[in-house]
Write an enzyme that holds these catalytic residues in place. Sequence first.
Site, PDB file in Angstrom:
ATOM      1  N   TRP A 107       0.830  -1.203   0.000  1.00 26.22           N
ATOM      2  CA  TRP A 107       0.000   0.000   0.000  1.00 26.22           C
ATOM      3  C   TRP A 107       0.861   1.248   0.000  1.00 26.22           C
ATOM      4  O   TRP A 107       0.548   2.235  -0.661  1.00 26.22           O
ATOM      5  CB  TRP A 107      -0.974  -0.014   1.177  1.00 26.22           C
ATOM      6  N   ASP A 174      -1.434   6.708   6.565  1.00 26.80           N
ATOM      7  CA  ASP A 174      -2.464   5.750   6.171  1.00 26.80           C
ATOM      8  C   ASP A 174      -2.626   4.776   7.335  1.00 26.80           C
ATOM      9  O   ASP A 174      -1.767   3.936   7.570  1.00 26.80           O
ATOM     10  CB  ASP A 174      -2.029   5.019   4.895  1.00 26.80           C
ATOM     11  N   LYS A 198     -11.218  -2.145   7.372  1.00 22.37           N
ATOM     12  CA  LYS A 198     -10.277  -2.980   8.098  1.00 22.37           C
ATOM     13  C   LYS A 198     -10.555  -2.956   9.602  1.00 22.37           C
ATOM     14  O   LYS A 198     -10.303  -3.918  10.279  1.00 22.37           O
ATOM     15  CB  LYS A 198      -8.834  -2.540   7.847  1.00 22.37           C
TER      16      LYS A 198
HETATM   17  C1  PLP Z   1      -6.598  -2.189   2.401  1.00 21.26           C
HETATM   18  C2  PLP Z   1      -5.615  -1.095   2.514  1.00 21.26           C
HETATM   19  C3  PLP Z   1      -5.563  -0.057   1.564  1.00 21.26           C
HETATM   20  C4  PLP Z   1      -6.449  -0.019   0.341  1.00 21.26           C
HETATM   21  O1  PLP Z   1      -7.735   0.266   0.678  1.00 21.26           O
HETATM   22  P1  PLP Z   1      -8.887   0.444  -0.433  1.00 21.26           P
HETATM   23  O2  PLP Z   1     -10.008   0.902   0.402  1.00 21.26           O
HETATM   24  O3  PLP Z   1      -9.087  -0.887  -1.063  1.00 21.26           O
HETATM   25  O4  PLP Z   1      -8.422   1.447  -1.423  1.00 21.26           O
HETATM   26  C5  PLP Z   1      -4.645   0.944   1.776  1.00 21.26           C
HETATM   27  N1  PLP Z   1      -3.822   0.948   2.833  1.00 21.26           N
HETATM   28  C6  PLP Z   1      -3.848  -0.031   3.753  1.00 21.26           C
HETATM   29  C7  PLP Z   1      -2.905   0.020   4.912  1.00 21.26           C
HETATM   30  C8  PLP Z   1      -4.745  -1.085   3.615  1.00 21.26           C
HETATM   31  O5  PLP Z   1      -4.767  -2.063   4.535  1.00 21.26           O
END
Ligand code: PLP
Length: 362
Positions: A107, A174, A198
């Site tokens: 990511w 993030d 998540k």
């Molecule tokens: C799953 C995830 C993403 C991507 O998320 P989307 O909603 O599918 O764009 C980005 N960063 C992290 C840390 C993730 O676990």
Amino acid sequence: MLTATKKKVHNYSAGPCILPPVVFEKAAQAVLDFDGSGLSILEMSHRSKPFEAVMAKTQALVKELLGAPDHYQVVFLGGGASMGFHMVPLNYMKVGGKAAYANTGEWATRAVKESKLAGETIVVASSEDKNFNYIPKGFTIPNDADYFHFTSNNTIFGTQFKEFPKSPVPVVCDMSSDIFSRPVNVADFALIHGGAQKNMGPAGATVYLFDPNLLGKTGRKLSPMMDLKNHADKESMYNTPPVFPVYVCMLTLEWLKSIGGVPEITKRNTAKAELLYSAIDRLPLFTGTTAVEDRSQMNATFVMSDTALEPAFDGLWKEAGINGIRGHRSVGGYRASMYNALPLESVQVLVEVMEEFAKKNG
Ligand SMILES: *Cc1c(COP(=O)(O)O)cnc(C)c1O
């Protein structure tokens, strides 16, 4: 009469992921009749009083549970965390400026790629040399970068920043896969962003928690849809927000508050992670894939020393009602995602299966 599923499944799905049963029940009820209004949450205007209250409450819960400073703002948008990777440089990188990134996984790599499209992007730390199995430390973030971006928890590779990097420039993080799992000092961050699916709700909503004083300084002309300040000024209602996902986030955050908030969930997450990692370390059949000090409390990655045994192990955990522990294709082996709503009992079941398997095959 609505009831949640009767079959007991221990859901280790990496995302979208497990949510508390009470959230499913309340969400299902609201689909039929929202709060006795005679309307489904799915057919209500986002500008109706009841939904405005849902949005306001969800925003307030984000700030309350994380202890954010009063002036911070929260918006919920679509597009996933991946859209966030695009929005971050647009909102924080000056025209002709530059950004600093830590590359600690898949990511983070995507975040770097998006930033490069916007302007100069320096990767100040990377663990790509070892397939992202550790967290780089002791790196320097240049004083003249417009911001520093990192990924607090690397969902695919199973590593987590235990200490957040000290930065001379605004920090953007993030936090998709460990937001609300442990304490953070929100004031240290210009922006915390992440997909909800998540640890805080279903897929479809993406949260942005930020200091509004740091926005609008780039000199860029932005599409209103890409402009965080615009969304904040419009109370996250510039266009139709993801109504139902935001509602389910509200329910999930209410649940978190009801059990004691971040301090309580931190204890539970620590207990779950200790239980599983101690089994991985105790049983020679299994090996953790990451540096021990960087192990994620959310996503535990491990492999079997003898991959020929995998099909037999797979049969055993499936029989025990376990779901979703096959590893991501870029790591192989197994990944047990232990998000907030996963009960300790589910980890006990997995550890029992691992022990039973080790006894038979050890
Ligand atoms: C799953 C995830 C993403 C991507 O998320 P989307 O909603 O599918 O764009 C980005 N960063 C992290 C840390 C993730 O676990």
